[in-house]
Design a protein around this motif. Structure first.
Motif, PDB file in Angstrom:
ATOM      1  N   SER A  98       3.725   8.447  10.484  1.00  0.00           N
ATOM      2  CA  SER A  98       3.109   7.244   9.918  1.00  0.00           C
ATOM      3  C   SER A  98       3.726   5.959  10.479  1.00  0.00           C
ATOM      4  CB  SER A  98       3.170   7.265   8.395  1.00  0.00           C
ATOM      5  OG  SER A  98       4.396   7.764   7.958  1.00  0.00           O
ATOM      6  N   ASP A  99       4.995   5.987  10.891  1.00  0.00           N
ATOM      7  CA  ASP A  99       5.578   4.786  11.509  1.00  0.00           C
ATOM      8  C   ASP A  99       5.026   4.546  12.916  1.00  0.00           C
ATOM      9  OD1 ASP A  99       7.183   3.776   9.509  1.00  0.00           O
ATOM     10  OD2 ASP A  99       9.069   4.575  10.291  1.00  0.00           O
ATOM     11  N   HIS A 140      12.221  -3.496  19.778  1.00  0.00           N
ATOM     12  CA  HIS A 140      13.644  -3.153  19.970  1.00  0.00           C
ATOM     13  C   HIS A 140      14.091  -1.761  19.520  1.00  0.00           C
ATOM     14  CE1 HIS A 140      14.584  -5.232  15.781  1.00  0.00           C
ATOM     15  NE2 HIS A 140      13.618  -4.345  15.703  1.00  0.00           N
ATOM     16  N   HIS A 141      13.239  -0.982  18.830  1.00  0.00           N
ATOM     17  CA  HIS A 141      13.700   0.339  18.350  1.00  0.00           C
ATOM     18  C   HIS A 141      13.441   1.476  19.333  1.00  0.00           C
ATOM     19  CE1 HIS A 141      14.551  -1.359  14.457  1.00  0.00           C
ATOM     20  NE2 HIS A 141      13.284  -1.621  14.191  1.00  0.00           N
ATOM     21  N   ASP A 270      10.026 -11.144  10.884  1.00  0.00           N
ATOM     22  CA  ASP A 270      10.156 -10.509   9.569  1.00  0.00           C
ATOM     23  C   ASP A 270      11.432 -10.942   8.855  1.00  0.00           C
ATOM     24  OD1 ASP A 270      11.747  -9.152  11.355  1.00  0.00           O
ATOM     25  OD2 ASP A 270      10.866  -7.172  11.003  1.00  0.00           O
ATOM     26  N   TYR A 309       5.337  -9.386   9.494  1.00  0.00           N
ATOM     27  CA  TYR A 309       4.287  -8.632   8.796  1.00  0.00           C
ATOM     28  C   TYR A 309       3.482  -9.460   7.808  1.00  0.00           C
ATOM     29  CZ  TYR A 309       7.013  -5.313  11.308  1.00  0.00           C
ATOM     30  OH  TYR A 309       7.659  -4.681  12.328  1.00  0.00           O
TER      31      TYR A 309
HETATM   32  O1  ZLV Z   1      10.151  -4.934  12.842  1.00  0.00           O
HETATM   33  O2  ZLV Z   1       5.541   2.676   7.160  1.00  0.00           O
HETATM   34  O3  ZLV Z   1      11.508   3.363   6.709  1.00  0.00           O
HETATM   35  C1  ZLV Z   1      10.228  -4.183  15.121  1.00  0.00           C
HETATM   36  C2  ZLV Z   1      10.598  -3.888  13.664  1.00  0.00           C
HETATM   37  O4  ZLV Z   1      12.000  -3.918  13.609  1.00  0.00           O
HETATM   38  C3  ZLV Z   1      10.910   3.843   7.653  1.00  0.00           C
HETATM   39  N1  ZLV Z   1      10.259   3.083   8.528  1.00  0.00           N
HETATM   40  C4  ZLV Z   1      10.871   5.296   7.968  1.00  0.00           C
HETATM   41  C5  ZLV Z   1      12.094   6.061   7.690  1.00  0.00           C
HETATM   42  C6  ZLV Z   1      11.269   7.012   6.917  1.00  0.00           C
HETATM   43  N2  ZLV Z   1      10.119   6.213   7.227  1.00  0.00           N
HETATM   44  C7  ZLV Z   1       9.185   5.948   6.221  1.00  0.00           C
HETATM   45  C8  ZLV Z   1       7.825   6.178   6.707  1.00  0.00           C
HETATM   46  C9  ZLV Z   1       6.986   4.997   6.439  1.00  0.00           C
HETATM   47  C10 ZLV Z   1       5.633   5.116   7.008  1.00  0.00           C
HETATM   48  C11 ZLV Z   1       4.888   3.864   7.334  1.00  0.00           C
HETATM   49  C12 ZLV Z   1       5.124   1.731   6.292  1.00  0.00           C
HETATM   50  C13 ZLV Z   1       3.827   1.706   5.785  1.00  0.00           C
HETATM   51  C14 ZLV Z   1       3.444   0.735   4.908  1.00  0.00           C
HETATM   52  C15 ZLV Z   1       4.369  -0.216   4.530  1.00  0.00           C
HETATM   53  C16 ZLV Z   1       5.643  -0.199   5.027  1.00  0.00           C
HETATM   54  C17 ZLV Z   1       6.033   0.782   5.930  1.00  0.00           C
HETATM   55  C18 ZLV Z   1       7.387   0.769   6.453  1.00  0.00           C
HETATM   56  N3  ZLV Z   1       7.956   1.548   7.379  1.00  0.00           N
HETATM   57  C19 ZLV Z   1       8.367  -0.115   6.050  1.00  0.00           C
HETATM   58  N4  ZLV Z   1       9.499   0.138   6.750  1.00  0.00           N
HETATM   59  C20 ZLV Z   1       9.230   1.138   7.562  1.00  0.00           C
HETATM   60  C21 ZLV Z   1      10.238   1.658   8.498  1.00  0.00           C
HETATM   61  C22 ZLV Z   1      10.030   1.161   9.917  1.00  0.00           C
HETATM   62  C23 ZLV Z   1      10.296  -0.292  10.098  1.00  0.00           C
HETATM   63  C24 ZLV Z   1      10.069  -0.715  11.528  1.00  0.00           C
HETATM   64  C25 ZLV Z   1      10.414  -2.157  11.796  1.00  0.00           C
HETATM   65  C26 ZLV Z   1      10.022  -2.558  13.199  1.00  0.00           C
HETATM   66  C27 ZLV Z   1       8.794  -4.236  15.425  1.00  0.00           C
END
Ligand code: ZLV
Ligand code: CA
Ligand code: ZN
Length: 389
Positions: A98-99, A140-141, A270, A309
């Motif tokens: 999903s990410d 960056h990830h 963000d 976001y």
């Molecule tokens: O801004 O995600 O927490 C650069 C950047 O730094 C997680 N992901 C991972 C760890 C386990 N998962 C959870 C899966 C989430 C699935 C989809 C979302 C969907 C809706 C709303 C929020 C999220 C979400 N996902 C919020 N935080 C996550 C992080 C990834 C953050 C990436 C930041 C990228 C572009």
């Protein structure tokens, strides 16, 4: 139009491609490439594009992508098929979850934002630009053979590798609310790149779960990368005053000690107040002050985007930061021009809405004490004593 004049003897290049903006991660996904359309509309309605060299970016070649990424990962990225909802799809290379969903045109999207960062870096190498901008980059990830946190290809690493062809030392600074782990890892063992990330850190409770103050580089003394990773872990609610003070203090110390010949600033939006995924109370003014400080150092500067976001606030920040790059920020009318496309998306008509307008009563207390912030600076000051250039 707002009296925007091209700065004399000073070149800013803007790298973008409208094709990038058309990709969709899926309806529930927070990453919205169309925030770039919103930002571009704002930048152009102010007439800022007339004060820059503008380039429609191209796709990075397979060879260019292989400068960092493994061939098998790129092959998979290129051929991966959009999964049907009931598919038992293998999540190889962390793709398809999903990410990091697999969506229509994924490889095209990745190679285009990477091409823009590579071109931007080359402009700096040739001395054709003083500041080069790619708001579609900053992902960056991404790792050598793994997608992570909405990032598939690490355009920042690819751009820094270009810069290293000409530049002995590159300082990477990351103001996205998340830890810049992919860039840190890529240059973990070299003393030619110093990485500085400021981020929300709460152990494993906030993505990606790394970036504590003690993470300073390889432990083995004698490894050239030792002490060259700098991490600034923060709590919720940091405000402009604290954030900008921290930024200037730490970047000032890094520049003095490391003497970079080029700087890459990841401007993830963000970290702004009111971001859908963020936790900070930084305003457009404070976020922009970080860009202005980097510009004031007179070192070739690459600006890339990143997270962000709440699209209207992302557009405000990157438009304001574009104006700082070309030096017209002090004369810019903060009232958003009436002919801005999608002007109705901007709920408040100024570039600088107040905190109460942004948060609409949902206040987020600042959990960063002055004492804690000073301790961070003391610890990093001590760390930098070990950096010799
Ligand atoms: O801004 O995600 O927490 C650069 C950047 O730094 C997680 N992901 C991972 C760890 C386990 N998962 C959870 C899966 C989430 C699935 C989809 C979302 C969907 C809706 C709303 C929020 C999220 C979400 N996902 C919020 N935080 C996550 C992080 C990834 C953050 C990436 C930041 C990228 C572009
Ligand atoms: Ca960061
Ligand atoms: Zn982020």
């Amino acid at each position: 139009t707002n009296g925007i004049i091209r700065p004399k003897g000073y070149n800013v290049s803007w790298h973008s491609n409208p094709d990038i903006e058309k990709h969709h991660f899926g309806h529930a996904h927070p990453m919205k490439p169309w925030r770039l359309t919103l930002a571009k509309g704002l930048i152009m309605s102010y007439g800022m594009h007339t004060a820059m060299d503008t380039y429609v970016s191209r796709q990075a070649t397979r060879e260019e992508l292989e400068d960092f990424h493994s061939a098998d990962y790129l092959e998979y990225l290129k051929t991966a098929k959009v999964a049907l909802p009931d598919d038992d799809y293998p999540k190889d290379f962390n793709l398809g979850g999903s990410d990091c969903p697999i969506f229509e045109g994924l490889f095209n999207y990745c190679s285009m934002y990477a091409g823009a960062s590579i071109d931007a870096a080359r402009k700096l190498c040739n001395n054709e630009s003083d500041i080069a901008i790619n708001w579609s980059g900053g992902l960056h990830h991404a790792k050598k053979a793994e997608a992570s946190g909405f990032c598939y290809v690490n355009d920042i690493v690819l751009a820094i590798l270009q810069l290293l062809r000409k530049h002995p030392r590159v300082l990477y600074i990351d103001i996205d609310v998340h830890h810049g782990d992919g860039v840190e890892e890529a240059f973990w063992s070299t003393d030619r790149v110093m990485t500085l990330s400021i981020h929300k850190y709460d152990g494993l409770n906030f993505f990606p779960g790394t970036g504590d103050l003690e993470r300073t580089g390889p432990d083995s003394e004698g490894n050239p990368g030792a002490h060259h990773a700098i991490n600034v872990p923060l709590n919720d609610g940091i405000d402009d005053d604290q954030y900008v003070w921290l930024f200037k203090t730490l970047v000032g110390l890094c520049v003095e000690r490391f003497q970079p010949t080029a700087i890459v600033l990841q401007c993830g939006a963000d970290s702004l107040a009111g971001d859908r995924l963020g936790r900070f109370n930084v305003q457009v003014q404070g976020h922009g002050a970080c860009v202005a400080y980097c510009k004031s150092l007179n070192i070739p500067l690459l600006l890339v985007g990143g997270g962000g976001y709440t699209p209207r606030n992302v557009a405000r920040a990157w438009a304001h930061e574009t104006s700082i790059a070309i030096g017209c920020d002090s004369t810019l009318d903060p009232i958003i021009p009436i002919h801005t496309p999608y002007r109705t998306h901007f709920r408040h008509e100024t570039i600088f809405p107040t905190l109460s307008e942004i948060l609409a009563g949902e206040n987020r207390p600042n959990k960063n004490s002055e004492k804690k912030v000073r301790e961070i600076v003391a610890s990093i000051t001590e760390q930098l004593r070990f950096v010799n250039r």
